[in-house]
Write a protein that holds these residues in place. Sequence first.
Motif, PDB file in Angstrom:
ATOM      1  N   TYR A   4      12.881  34.202  42.362  1.00 52.07           N
ATOM      2  CA  TYR A   4      13.833  35.000  43.021  1.00 52.07           C
ATOM      3  C   TYR A   4      13.155  36.362  43.580  1.00 52.07           C
ATOM      4  CZ  TYR A   4      16.739  32.067  40.012  1.00 52.07           C
ATOM      5  OH  TYR A   4      17.348  31.118  39.496  1.00 52.07           O
ATOM      6  N   MET A   5      13.769  36.722  44.657  1.00 51.64           N
ATOM      7  CA  MET A   5      13.152  37.914  45.691  1.00 51.64           C
ATOM      8  C   MET A   5      14.153  38.611  45.497  1.00 51.64           C
ATOM      9  SD  MET A   5      10.758  38.116  48.812  1.00 51.64           S
ATOM     10  CE  MET A   5       9.704  37.022  48.376  1.00 51.64           C
ATOM     11  N   ILE A   6      14.186  39.918  45.201  1.00 55.57           N
ATOM     12  CA  ILE A   6      15.027  40.894  45.029  1.00 55.57           C
ATOM     13  C   ILE A   6      14.529  41.968  45.820  1.00 55.57           C
ATOM     14  CG2 ILE A   6      16.242  42.508  43.501  1.00 55.57           C
ATOM     15  CD1 ILE A   6      15.560  40.551  41.234  1.00 55.57           C
ATOM     16  N   PHE A   7      15.478  42.541  46.903  1.00 53.19           N
ATOM     17  CA  PHE A   7      15.135  43.469  47.768  1.00 53.19           C
ATOM     18  C   PHE A   7      16.482  44.716  47.346  1.00 53.19           C
ATOM     19  CE2 PHE A   7      13.697  40.116  50.153  1.00 53.19           C
ATOM     20  CZ  PHE A   7      12.613  40.584  51.091  1.00 53.19           C
ATOM     21  N   THR A   8      15.665  45.953  47.052  1.00 48.43           N
ATOM     22  CA  THR A   8      16.508  47.228  46.678  1.00 48.43           C
ATOM     23  C   THR A   8      16.266  48.116  47.712  1.00 48.43           C
ATOM     24  OG1 THR A   8      16.632  46.556  44.303  1.00 48.43           O
ATOM     25  CG2 THR A   8      17.353  48.532  45.103  1.00 48.43           C
ATOM     26  N   ARG A   9      17.184  48.310  48.588  1.00 42.33           N
ATOM     27  CA  ARG A   9      17.143  49.518  49.270  1.00 42.33           C
ATOM     28  C   ARG A   9      17.515  50.747  48.819  1.00 42.33           C
ATOM     29  NH1 ARG A   9      20.830  48.458  53.831  1.00 42.33           N
ATOM     30  NH2 ARG A   9      22.122  50.183  53.101  1.00 42.33           N
ATOM     31  N   VAL A  55      19.662  42.783  47.796  1.00 39.92           N
ATOM     32  CA  VAL A  55      19.923  41.316  48.035  1.00 39.92           C
ATOM     33  C   VAL A  55      19.045  40.401  47.120  1.00 39.92           C
ATOM     34  CG1 VAL A  55      19.332  39.782  50.091  1.00 39.92           C
ATOM     35  CG2 VAL A  55      20.148  41.936  50.532  1.00 39.92           C
ATOM     36  N   VAL A  56      19.602  39.356  46.764  1.00 42.66           N
ATOM     37  CA  VAL A  56      18.681  38.556  45.977  1.00 42.66           C
ATOM     38  C   VAL A  56      18.645  37.118  46.726  1.00 42.66           C
ATOM     39  CG1 VAL A  56      18.873  37.416  43.422  1.00 42.66           C
ATOM     40  CG2 VAL A  56      19.757  39.574  43.743  1.00 42.66           C
ATOM     41  N   LEU A  57      17.464  36.645  46.778  1.00 35.97           N
ATOM     42  CA  LEU A  57      17.111  35.179  47.351  1.00 35.97           C
ATOM     43  C   LEU A  57      16.505  34.447  46.342  1.00 35.97           C
ATOM     44  CD1 LEU A  57      15.398  36.612  50.583  1.00 35.97           C
ATOM     45  CD2 LEU A  57      17.591  36.165  50.250  1.00 35.97           C
ATOM     46  N   ARG A  66       6.439  33.291  48.602  1.00 37.67           N
ATOM     47  CA  ARG A  66       5.492  33.699  49.355  1.00 37.67           C
ATOM     48  C   ARG A  66       5.183  33.104  50.417  1.00 37.67           C
ATOM     49  NH1 ARG A  66       2.408  37.709  46.609  1.00 37.67           N
ATOM     50  NH2 ARG A  66       1.740  38.097  49.047  1.00 37.67           N
ATOM     51  N   ALA A  67       5.274  32.183  50.875  1.00 37.09           N
ATOM     52  CA  ALA A  67       5.041  31.431  52.036  1.00 37.09           C
ATOM     53  C   ALA A  67       5.975  32.091  53.192  1.00 37.09           C
ATOM     54  CB  ALA A  67       5.283  29.852  52.040  1.00 37.09           C
ATOM     55  N   TRP A  68       7.254  32.197  52.794  1.00 30.55           N
ATOM     56  CA  TRP A  68       8.342  32.839  53.609  1.00 30.55           C
ATOM     57  C   TRP A  68       7.726  34.281  53.963  1.00 30.55           C
ATOM     58  CZ3 TRP A  68      11.669  36.897  52.366  1.00 30.55           C
ATOM     59  CH2 TRP A  68      12.375  37.147  53.356  1.00 30.55           C
ATOM     60  N   TYR A  69       7.741  35.100  52.800  1.00 33.02           N
ATOM     61  CA  TYR A  69       7.413  36.492  52.953  1.00 33.02           C
ATOM     62  C   TYR A  69       6.372  36.677  53.750  1.00 33.02           C
ATOM     63  CZ  TYR A  69       6.812  41.306  51.395  1.00 33.02           C
ATOM     64  OH  TYR A  69       6.608  42.548  51.576  1.00 33.02           O
ATOM     65  N   VAL A  90      10.871  42.784  44.947  1.00 28.16           N
ATOM     66  CA  VAL A  90      10.244  42.097  43.420  1.00 28.16           C
ATOM     67  C   VAL A  90      10.393  40.655  43.729  1.00 28.16           C
ATOM     68  CG1 VAL A  90      10.549  41.862  40.813  1.00 28.16           C
ATOM     69  CG2 VAL A  90      10.762  44.318  42.188  1.00 28.16           C
ATOM     70  N   LEU A  91       9.247  39.984  43.264  1.00 32.98           N
ATOM     71  CA  LEU A  91       9.416  38.339  43.288  1.00 32.98           C
ATOM     72  C   LEU A  91       9.088  37.940  41.779  1.00 32.98           C
ATOM     73  CD1 LEU A  91       9.350  35.667  44.548  1.00 32.98           C
ATOM     74  CD2 LEU A  91       6.862  35.955  44.740  1.00 32.98           C
ATOM     75  N   ILE A  92      10.413  37.452  41.226  1.00 35.52           N
ATOM     76  CA  ILE A  92      10.117  36.899  39.833  1.00 35.52           C
ATOM     77  C   ILE A  92      10.442  35.242  39.566  1.00 35.52           C
ATOM     78  CG2 ILE A  92      12.547  37.563  39.501  1.00 35.52           C
ATOM     79  CD1 ILE A  92      11.738  38.441  36.533  1.00 35.52           C
ATOM     80  N   GLU A  93       9.688  34.712  38.672  1.00 30.52           N
ATOM     81  CA  GLU A  93       9.773  33.360  38.461  1.00 30.52           C
ATOM     82  C   GLU A  93      10.931  33.318  37.463  1.00 30.52           C
ATOM     83  OE1 GLU A  93       6.556  29.869  38.012  1.00 30.52           O
ATOM     84  OE2 GLU A  93       6.376  31.542  36.445  1.00 30.52           O
TER      85      GLU A  93
END
Length: 95
Positions: A4-9, A55-57, A66-69, A90-93
């Motif tokens: 999960y990749m979490i973007f916090t503005r 945003v949570v991806l 990571r390939a996308w980012y 943040v990227l979390i497994e």
Amino acid sequence: MTAYMIFTRESTQDQAALDAYRSKVRDTFDGYTHKVLAANGTQQVLEGDPAEATVVLEFPSLTAARAWYDSDAYQQVAQHRLKGSRHRVVLIEGL
């Protein structure tokens, strides 16, 4: 394992740059398996300072995220986000 990749503005510095990011970011996902689980919805802050947006991806793995980012396509568009706002990413497994 799912990641999960979490973007916090945290704050906006340049709305025009942030708008440019929003208009271009969707195209960077072409060819990358992902799901948008949450995007800028209503937040209930239970602890800490409120975020302007979150945003949570979901990606199939840390490697896929990571390939996308790290892709050239996303990094070119991310420059608009970096100019336009302060974010925490943040990227979390998953379990």
